[in-house]
Design a protein around this motif. Structure first.
Motif, PDB file in Angstrom:
ATOM      1  N   ASN A  53       0.817  -1.213   0.000  1.00  0.00           N
ATOM      2  CA  ASN A  53       0.000   0.000   0.000  1.00  0.00           C
ATOM      3  C   ASN A  53       0.856   1.270   0.000  1.00  0.00           C
ATOM      4  OD1 ASN A  53      -2.581  -1.254   0.115  1.00  0.00           O
ATOM      5  ND2 ASN A  53      -2.040  -1.858   2.216  1.00  0.00           N
ATOM      6  N   ILE A  54       0.436   2.214  -0.846  1.00  0.00           N
ATOM      7  CA  ILE A  54       1.101   3.514  -0.874  1.00  0.00           C
ATOM      8  C   ILE A  54       0.024   4.574  -0.734  1.00  0.00           C
ATOM      9  CG2 ILE A  54       2.407   5.156  -2.296  1.00  0.00           C
ATOM     10  CD1 ILE A  54       3.695   2.705  -3.642  1.00  0.00           C
ATOM     11  N   GLY A  55       0.229   5.460   0.236  1.00  0.00           N
ATOM     12  CA  GLY A  55      -0.691   6.587   0.403  1.00  0.00           C
ATOM     13  C   GLY A  55       0.060   7.887   0.227  1.00  0.00           C
ATOM     14  N   VAL A  56      -0.662   8.906  -0.203  1.00  0.00           N
ATOM     15  CA  VAL A  56      -0.068  10.248  -0.325  1.00  0.00           C
ATOM     16  C   VAL A  56      -0.984  11.199   0.448  1.00  0.00           C
ATOM     17  CG1 VAL A  56       0.753  12.033  -1.890  1.00  0.00           C
ATOM     18  CG2 VAL A  56       0.729   9.651  -2.648  1.00  0.00           C
ATOM     19  N   ARG A  57      -0.483  11.727   1.555  1.00  0.00           N
ATOM     20  CA  ARG A  57      -1.324  12.615   2.365  1.00  0.00           C
ATOM     21  C   ARG A  57      -0.458  13.672   3.052  1.00  0.00           C
ATOM     22  NH1 ARG A  57      -0.093  11.456   7.632  1.00  0.00           N
ATOM     23  NH2 ARG A  57       0.273   9.282   8.200  1.00  0.00           N
ATOM     24  N   ARG A  58      -1.122  14.713   3.591  1.00  0.00           N
ATOM     25  CA  ARG A  58      -0.417  15.712   4.387  1.00  0.00           C
ATOM     26  C   ARG A  58      -0.009  15.080   5.715  1.00  0.00           C
ATOM     27  NH1 ARG A  58      -1.719  20.994   2.527  1.00  0.00           N
ATOM     28  NH2 ARG A  58      -3.167  20.800   0.803  1.00  0.00           N
ATOM     29  N   ALA A  59       1.146  15.489   6.210  1.00  0.00           N
ATOM     30  CA  ALA A  59       1.572  15.003   7.525  1.00  0.00           C
ATOM     31  C   ALA A  59       0.648  15.590   8.582  1.00  0.00           C
ATOM     32  CB  ALA A  59       3.012  15.429   7.784  1.00  0.00           C
ATOM     33  N   ARG A  60       0.516  14.865   9.693  1.00  0.00           N
ATOM     34  CA  ARG A  60      -0.245  15.426  10.806  1.00  0.00           C
ATOM     35  C   ARG A  60       0.673  16.323  11.622  1.00  0.00           C
ATOM     36  NH1 ARG A  60      -3.037  10.465   9.935  1.00  0.00           N
ATOM     37  NH2 ARG A  60      -1.369   9.189  10.812  1.00  0.00           N
ATOM     38  N   GLU A  61       0.063  17.260  12.287  1.00  0.00           N
ATOM     39  CA  GLU A  61       0.838  18.181  13.113  1.00  0.00           C
ATOM     40  C   GLU A  61       1.687  17.393  14.105  1.00  0.00           C
ATOM     41  OE1 GLU A  61       0.645  21.772  12.760  1.00  0.00           O
ATOM     42  OE2 GLU A  61       2.519  21.439  13.850  1.00  0.00           O
ATOM     43  N   GLY A  62       2.983  17.590  14.060  1.00  0.00           N
ATOM     44  CA  GLY A  62       3.873  16.939  15.027  1.00  0.00           C
ATOM     45  C   GLY A  62       4.251  15.512  14.666  1.00  0.00           C
ATOM     46  N   GLU A  63       3.760  15.026  13.548  1.00  0.00           N
ATOM     47  CA  GLU A  63       4.090  13.655  13.126  1.00  0.00           C
ATOM     48  C   GLU A  63       5.602  13.563  12.875  1.00  0.00           C
ATOM     49  OE1 GLU A  63       1.613  12.419   9.924  1.00  0.00           O
ATOM     50  OE2 GLU A  63       2.446  10.384   9.846  1.00  0.00           O
ATOM     51  N   ILE A  64       6.182  12.438  13.300  1.00  0.00           N
ATOM     52  CA  ILE A  64       7.635  12.291  13.180  1.00  0.00           C
ATOM     53  C   ILE A  64       7.963  11.354  12.025  1.00  0.00           C
ATOM     54  CG2 ILE A  64       9.742  11.533  14.354  1.00  0.00           C
ATOM     55  CD1 ILE A  64       8.617  13.787  15.900  1.00  0.00           C
ATOM     56  N   LEU A  65       8.912  11.746  11.209  1.00  0.00           N
ATOM     57  CA  LEU A  65       9.420  10.831  10.176  1.00  0.00           C
ATOM     58  C   LEU A  65      10.937  10.770  10.318  1.00  0.00           C
ATOM     59  CD1 LEU A  65       8.922   9.129   7.542  1.00  0.00           C
ATOM     60  CD2 LEU A  65       9.588  11.190   6.296  1.00  0.00           C
TER      61      LEU A  65
ATOM     62  N   THR B 299       4.625  19.017   9.777  1.00  0.00           N
ATOM     63  CA  THR B 299       3.375  19.782   9.918  1.00  0.00           C
ATOM     64  C   THR B 299       2.497  19.435   8.717  1.00  0.00           C
ATOM     65  OG1 THR B 299       3.959  21.653   8.530  1.00  0.00           O
ATOM     66  CG2 THR B 299       4.796  21.692  10.795  1.00  0.00           C
ATOM     67  N   PRO B 300       1.254  19.843   8.746  1.00  0.00           N
ATOM     68  CA  PRO B 300       0.374  19.570   7.584  1.00  0.00           C
ATOM     69  C   PRO B 300       0.861  20.259   6.310  1.00  0.00           C
ATOM     70  CG  PRO B 300      -0.939  20.115   9.522  1.00  0.00           C
ATOM     71  CD  PRO B 300       0.491  20.402   9.885  1.00  0.00           C
ATOM     72  N   GLY B 301       1.848  21.139   6.416  1.00  0.00           N
ATOM     73  CA  GLY B 301       2.432  21.754   5.217  1.00  0.00           C
ATOM     74  C   GLY B 301       3.337  20.776   4.483  1.00  0.00           C
ATOM     75  N   ASN B 302       3.697  19.662   5.126  1.00  0.00           N
ATOM     76  CA  ASN B 302       4.599  18.694   4.501  1.00  0.00           C
ATOM     77  C   ASN B 302       3.787  17.535   3.913  1.00  0.00           C
ATOM     78  OD1 ASN B 302       6.337  19.285   7.494  1.00  0.00           O
ATOM     79  ND2 ASN B 302       6.974  20.120   5.519  1.00  0.00           N
ATOM     80  N   LEU B 303       4.182  17.126   2.708  1.00  0.00           N
ATOM     81  CA  LEU B 303       3.494  16.014   2.047  1.00  0.00           C
ATOM     82  C   LEU B 303       4.243  14.713   2.362  1.00  0.00           C
ATOM     83  CD1 LEU B 303       1.138  15.362   0.110  1.00  0.00           C
ATOM     84  CD2 LEU B 303       2.783  15.544  -1.772  1.00  0.00           C
ATOM     85  N   LEU B 304       3.462  13.709   2.705  1.00  0.00           N
ATOM     86  CA  LEU B 304       4.050  12.466   3.191  1.00  0.00           C
ATOM     87  C   LEU B 304       3.628  11.308   2.274  1.00  0.00           C
ATOM     88  CD1 LEU B 304       5.719  11.985   5.740  1.00  0.00           C
ATOM     89  CD2 LEU B 304       3.603  11.397   6.938  1.00  0.00           C
ATOM     90  N   ILE B 305       4.572  10.404   1.984  1.00  0.00           N
ATOM     91  CA  ILE B 305       4.235   9.126   1.356  1.00  0.00           C
ATOM     92  C   ILE B 305       4.115   8.123   2.500  1.00  0.00           C
ATOM     93  CG2 ILE B 305       4.908   7.400  -0.357  1.00  0.00           C
ATOM     94  CD1 ILE B 305       4.588  10.264  -1.491  1.00  0.00           C
ATOM     95  N   THR B 306       3.045   7.339   2.482  1.00  0.00           N
ATOM     96  CA  THR B 306       2.847   6.396   3.591  1.00  0.00           C
ATOM     97  C   THR B 306       2.734   4.968   3.061  1.00  0.00           C
ATOM     98  OG1 THR B 306       0.437   6.408   3.500  1.00  0.00           O
ATOM     99  CG2 THR B 306       1.486   8.171   4.779  1.00  0.00           C
ATOM    100  N   ASP B 307       2.822   4.041   3.980  1.00  0.00           N
ATOM    101  CA  ASP B 307       2.593   2.640   3.617  1.00  0.00           C
ATOM    102  C   ASP B 307       1.130   2.301   3.831  1.00  0.00           C
ATOM    103  OD1 ASP B 307       2.285   2.594   6.317  1.00  0.00           O
ATOM    104  OD2 ASP B 307       4.019   1.300   6.727  1.00  0.00           O
ATOM    105  N   GLY B 308       0.328   3.323   3.762  1.00  0.00           N
ATOM    106  CA  GLY B 308      -1.102   3.140   4.017  1.00  0.00           C
ATOM    107  C   GLY B 308      -1.452   3.661   5.391  1.00  0.00           C
ATOM    108  N   ALA B 309      -0.468   3.686   6.287  1.00  0.00           N
ATOM    109  CA  ALA B 309      -0.712   4.180   7.645  1.00  0.00           C
ATOM    110  C   ALA B 309       0.388   5.152   8.057  1.00  0.00           C
ATOM    111  CB  ALA B 309      -0.777   3.013   8.631  1.00  0.00           C
ATOM    112  N   ASN B 310       1.618   4.647   8.094  1.00  0.00           N
ATOM    113  CA  ASN B 310       2.719   5.462   8.601  1.00  0.00           C
ATOM    114  C   ASN B 310       3.564   6.038   7.467  1.00  0.00           C
ATOM    115  OD1 ASN B 310       2.060   4.857  11.322  1.00  0.00           O
ATOM    116  ND2 ASN B 310       2.944   2.808  10.970  1.00  0.00           N
TER     117      ASN B 310
END
Lengths: 339, 714
Positions: B167-179, B190-201
């Motif tokens: 699974n690949i997701g493309v979403r805005r990061a949540r506030e304070g989310e750590i990568l 922050t939600p200003g950052n775009l994140l690729i996810t494995d569907g969740a993280n």
């Protein structure tokens, strides 16, 4: 009698000639022309001269009198001239002495460039406009079609005061202020101070000066832009200065261009084949983007225009060979006194 | 900065040009070549270093550069071989699922899967090319993504498929989310950052940097190749804010070809198969937010020619555009132009006009002059006055300086200007670069003292300076972009003066004098040479006179920069228009200046507003004047102006009055001084009689006594 007169003439002349200075000459004058003087007493009274000799003796006596007087006059003139010469030697002006002059004030080199530009462009019918340095981002960015997310708007590149107030980053803001208050045709230049968030070194400074140019009229072409900038380069740097135009990018002009000048070891180079010369960028320019014209309510189908912005320090550095931008702002009179 | 190895470039376009010629040609096309270097390693040939303008993301690849060269030279553009050896057995269906949630930030996400790769060094030819592009080779799995990025311009990311999952997701990061990114740093998002996810993280910071948890390594066997299209501003902000600017973010920030994702994924898969022994799974996953289609724009040839000042035919224009890969159809004398997706900067007719100009060559556009102006160019009244004032200062022997408007509250306070910046509406920067330049000056006198100090240190000579500049105060927080947007439409008939400005910028003149007025004054007594406060007052008097300011008064001034009792100010209609005086000793010390300095500052804005620059002839006097002198003894506290005013009040037919002496001392009572004036009386139509003038003098003496306790000096 005739001999007496000749002797008298010789004696009187000798007395006068012997006078070495004006005072001696005065003494001699008394001895010759005084009441008891040689000439006064020595010349015969005509009543004592036999009648038949009178014409001859009278004439001779006159000659002697004139001759002695002439001798006196010549001597006086000579001694006076000698006196003047002696006095003059003492007060003679030495032309190699330095002169005294109220020290003249000198214009700053950027003022010289400023005035050059004003002179050139008023000649082309451009008026000189001004605008605030503490500027609203509406005039500095938005109306110039610089998008919200453009790097120039970033707090790393531009100084912000509060909210939407910035120190203007280019004089282009004056374009908008002018066009919002004036119907076309528009011909302005706007020289002035601008600010960028740059650390200071030999070629960068947080403060520098630009001159903006804007012409909007019917049928203005890119060829006109090239022509006017070419003429400017010739005026600023002398006939034969070589320029070239290459494509560039600015959000508020399309097509955009930069003008570069051919620059050699000795400055502006007039020889296109000089192996040591290279192109140095002088200014950015272009046709005003129709969107910018539309933003200020101009009909961009009827009117076209061009704009340019030139760094005045850049112009001065190229013209005078200045190699450090900081010199313009330090106020060292050893620098400003050179222009 | 884009590095173009000529050896690599020549794979896509054949050219006989050498490096210098190629550099000149590209520069002429708007791709400025700043340097030419020798290629490092085994590649050979030269590398052109190009500065690419932000609108030309398409030129950030070797193929893009080749396209430009082909367009100008007419040579054929040779595309790389893009055939992919897909496995007959393995299909991608069900193995990779992409869900784009942030549709505004990601327009497309394409992916390919390559199985059974063998990590290890990449082949030498690939390493050479990467090195020539300024990229350090790492490992085939990483190198191949970089290689394709340099070749085609599409940034790619390789995930370890076994760590990533299907699974690949493309979403805005949540506030304070750590990568945790590849470089081992835990990044707080922050939600200003775009994140690729494995569907969740989160597994990667889109377009900027991959995550540590799914990074390819020496143990990676199966690789998922990401070829996506992210929105430029978002990537630029993320990269900048996190300090993670990379070749990838550099390209995304300048817009890459949204139509080129699959091609890049194919090329990458093909190279992995070739160089890392992988098996390419059949099929591509391609999540598309909306269809990507070339735009069609109409170009009016007449408009193009008028705009540029050219006389090109339709076919010539079409030829230039076709050379750039555009499809052109000529219909009824108009050009219908289909713009390929790799040129997203071309969206309007004027953009096509620029392309025509570029291909034709800017230097081939004939130079002309614009239509004649309908009126003369001119300076405003204020600008003319400013020129006059500058000339007068120069004539007074002052040298012009230009100093910074940016200063600091500390530098202002050093000269005694220790006001609270906020209280006077000073312009304070929110993001000053250094504390030395954090506020806009509200007086120019501190700058003048700094210049005097610098010159003293540098050469210790004469310093006579002035500056015409601006001072800034009265910042009005109510003036915002909103005000501007409301004010500014030409239809409302505003004048330039009525458009909103955020603060008061006052045209200001300031200056400083110390040292001698004369050069080489070997035959003048030293005491006649030095600058003093009367000289400066004289200059200000001159300026007021030249500007024809009526009703200027002078009085003492309490500005703290000046020595108490040794300064003055000029007022006009109750407002201060100038201050001047000797600098206080304590302040001279602060600037390490060891000799007296006289400073002045004038509000040119106010002076010019009240000025009269018009001139009219007055007939020269035809009758002789009567000249009289008068010396009046007055108590010290009576200002000269009061005595002068008393004289003028009653002196009939007074044409001129000049103070020629001020005496204090022997023969006068303590606390009194004598002011001696030369008076010139004159009538325009006849000669004055002695009786008339005597009567006037008697009235003066009498009135001066009543008005200011003046006694005729014996």
């Amino acid at each position: 009698m005739e001999e007496d007169l000749r002797r008298l003439e010789a004696e009187a002349t000798a007395l006068l000639e012997a006078a070495a200075d004006l005072r001696a000459l005065e003494e001699a004058r008394v001895k010759v022309f005084g009441k008891q003087g040689l000439v006064t007493v020595g010349l015969p009274q005509m009543k004592d001269v036999p009648a038949q000799l009178r014409p001859v003796i009278g004439k001779l006596a006159n000659q002697v009198k004139q001759s002695v007087q002439g001798c006196f006059d010549a001597r006086l003139a000579a001694l006076e001239a000698a006196g003047k010469a002696a006095a003059g030697a003492a007060r003679r002006f030495d032309p190699t002495l330095p002169g005294r002059l109220a020290l003249p004030g000198r214009k700053h080199p950027l003022t010289l460039i400023w005035e050059d530009l004003v002179d050139i462009f008023t000649g082309f019918g451009f008026s000189v406009a001004e605008g605030p340095e503490v500027e609203l981002s509406y005039y500095n960015f938005t109306a110039l079609a610089i998008p919200e997310d453009h790097p120039a708007r970033d707090g790393r590149d531009s100084f912000y005061i509060q909210g939407t107030t910035v120190l203007r980053t280019e004089t282009s803001a004056v374009q908008i202020r002018t066009m919002e208050t004036q119907e076309p045709p528009v011909r302005i230049i706007a020289p002035g101070r601008v600010y960028r968030r740059d650390a200071v070194d030999a070629t960068h400074c947080h403060t520098f000066h630009q001159c903006e140019g804007l012409l909007v009229d019917r049928d203005v072409s890119f060829g006109d832009l090239k022509g006017i900038l070419y003429a400017t380069a010739q005026e600023l740097y002398g006939e034969g200065a070589i320029v070239r135009f290459t494509p560039d990018y600015f959000p508020f002009t399309e097509p955009s261009a930069q003008m570069a000048i051919w620059y050699g070891r000795e400055g502006i180079c007039r020889d296109p084949n000089d192996p040591d010369a290279r192109w140095l960028e002088v200014l950015g320019c272009g046709m005003v983007d129709p969107q910018v014209l539309a933003n200020v309510g101009y009909d961009s189908e009827t009117y076209t225009g061009f704009a340019f912005g030139v760094g005045m320090e850049r112009l001065a550095m190229l013209k005078y060979g200045v190699d450090d931008i900081r010199l313009f702002f330090e106020g060292d009179l050893r620098f400003t006194g050179q222009f | 900065m884009m590095r173009i190895p000529m050896a690599w470039l020549s794979e896509y376009v054949r050219t006989e040009l050498d490096a210098d010629q190629l550099a000149e040609m590209l520069t002429d096309l708007g791709i400025e070549i700043e340097e030419i270097e020798d290629a490092p390693g085994g590649l050979g040939g030269k590398v052109l270093v190009a500065e690419v303008t932000p609108n030309r993301g398409d030129c950030l690849s070797i193929l893009g550069m080749a396209r430009e060269v082909a367009a100008r030279t007419g040579a054929e553009l040779v595309m790389p071989d893009l055939t992919v050896p897909e496995s007959a057995d393995e299909r991608i269906d069900g193995r990779v699922r992409v869900g784009i949630e942030a549709e505004d930030l990601c327009a497309r996400y394409s992916a390919r899967l390559v199985l059974g790769v063998t990590p290890g060094p990449s082949p030498q030819w690939m390493q050479d090319k990467l090195l020539a592009c300024g990229q350090r080779p790492i490992d085939i799995l990483v190198d191949v993504t970089n290689y394709v990025m340099f070749e085609l311009g599409q940034p790619l990311h390789a995930f370890d498929y076994d760590l990533l999952g299907p699974n690949i997701g493309v979403r805005r990061a949540r506030e304070g989310e750590i990568l945790s990114t590849l470089d081992g740093v835990d990044r707080k998002l922050t939600p200003g950052n775009l994140l690729i996810t494995d569907g969740a993280n989160g597994v990667a910071l889109a377009g900027v940097m991959g995550g540590a948890s799914t990074a390819v390594s020496s143990t990676t066997r199966n690789v998922l190749i990401e070829a996506a299209h992210f929105t430029a501003p978002n990537i630029r902000r993320t990269a900048r804010n996190l300090g993670l600017e990379s070749e990838s973010s550099y390209r995304f920030a300048r817009v890459v070809d949204p139509g080129g994702t699959i091609r890049a994924a194919d090329r990458c898969a093909q190279l992995l198969a070739q160089c890392a022994g992988g098996t390419v799974v059949t099929g591509v996953v391609d999540a598309l937010v909306r269809p990507i289609e070339p735009a069609t724009i109409t170009l009016r040839p007449a408009r193009c020619n008028t705009f540029l000042g050219l006389a090109l035919t339709c076919d010539e224009m079409a030829g230039y555009l076709r050379a750039l890969g555009m499809e052109v159809t000529i219909i009824d004398g108009l050009l219908a132009v289909e713009v390929p997706t790799y040129r997203p900067d071309v969206t309007r007719e004027v953009d096509l006009i620029e392309e025509v100009a570029r291909l034709h060559g800017y230097n081939n556009v004939p130079m002309t002059l614009p239509p004649a102006a309908q009126r003369t160019g001119r300076l405003s009244r204020a600008q003319k006055a400013e020129r006059r004032i500058r000339d007068l200062c120069l004539a007074a022997g002052l040298n012009e300086v230009w100093t910074f408007s940016l200063t600091s509250p500390q530098a202002m306070a050093r000269a005694g200007y220790n006001q609270d910046p906020a209280a006077i509406g000073a312009v304070t920067l929110e993001n000053a670069l250094s504390t030395d330049f954090s506020v806009m000056r509200w007086s120019m006198l501190p700058s003048m003292l700094e210049v005097v100090g610098r010159n003293m240190t540098a050469h210790g000579g004469e310093v006579r300076i002035f500056e015409v500049g601006r001072t800034y105060a009265g910042l009005d927080p109510r003036v915002t972009d909103q005000t501007a947007a409301e004010a500014g439409r030409i239809a409302t008939g505003h004048t330039a003066a009525s458009l909103p400005v955020p603060c008061t910028e006052e045209r200001t003149l300031a200056g400083a004098v110390t040292g001698r007025l004369y050069s080489s004054a070997w035959n003048m007594p030293a005491e006649q040479l030095g600058a003093d406060i009367t000289e400066v007052k004289g200059l200000l008097d001159l300026l007021c006179g030249e500007l024809r300011l009526a009703g200027v008064t002078a009085e003492p001034c309490d500005d703290p920069v000046f020595e108490p009792g040794r300064s003055g100010q000029l007022k006009l209609a109750g407002e201060t228009i100038a201050v001047f005086g000797e600098v206080a000793d304590g302040i001279l010390d602060a600037y390490d200046i060891r000799r007296p300095v006289v400073l002045f500052e004038a509000n040119l804005g106010r002076m010019i507003a009240a000025s009269d620059l018009s001139r009219a002839y007055r007939p020269l006097p035809r009758y002789p004047a009567a000249l009289r002198d008068i010396a009046l003894v007055v108590p010290d506290e009576v200002p000269q102006a009061a005595v002068e005013a008393a004289i003028r009040e009653v002196a009939d037919n007074l044409a001129e009055l000049k103070l020629f002496d001020v005496y204090r001392g022997k023969g006068l009572p303590e606390g009194q001084r004598s002011l001696a004036y030369g008076l010139t009386f004159r009538l325009p139509d006849r000669t004055l009689t002695d009786v008339e003038v005597d009567a006037a003098m008697a009235r003066i003496v009498e009135h001066a006594q009543t008005a200011c306790s003046a006694v005729l000096r014996a």
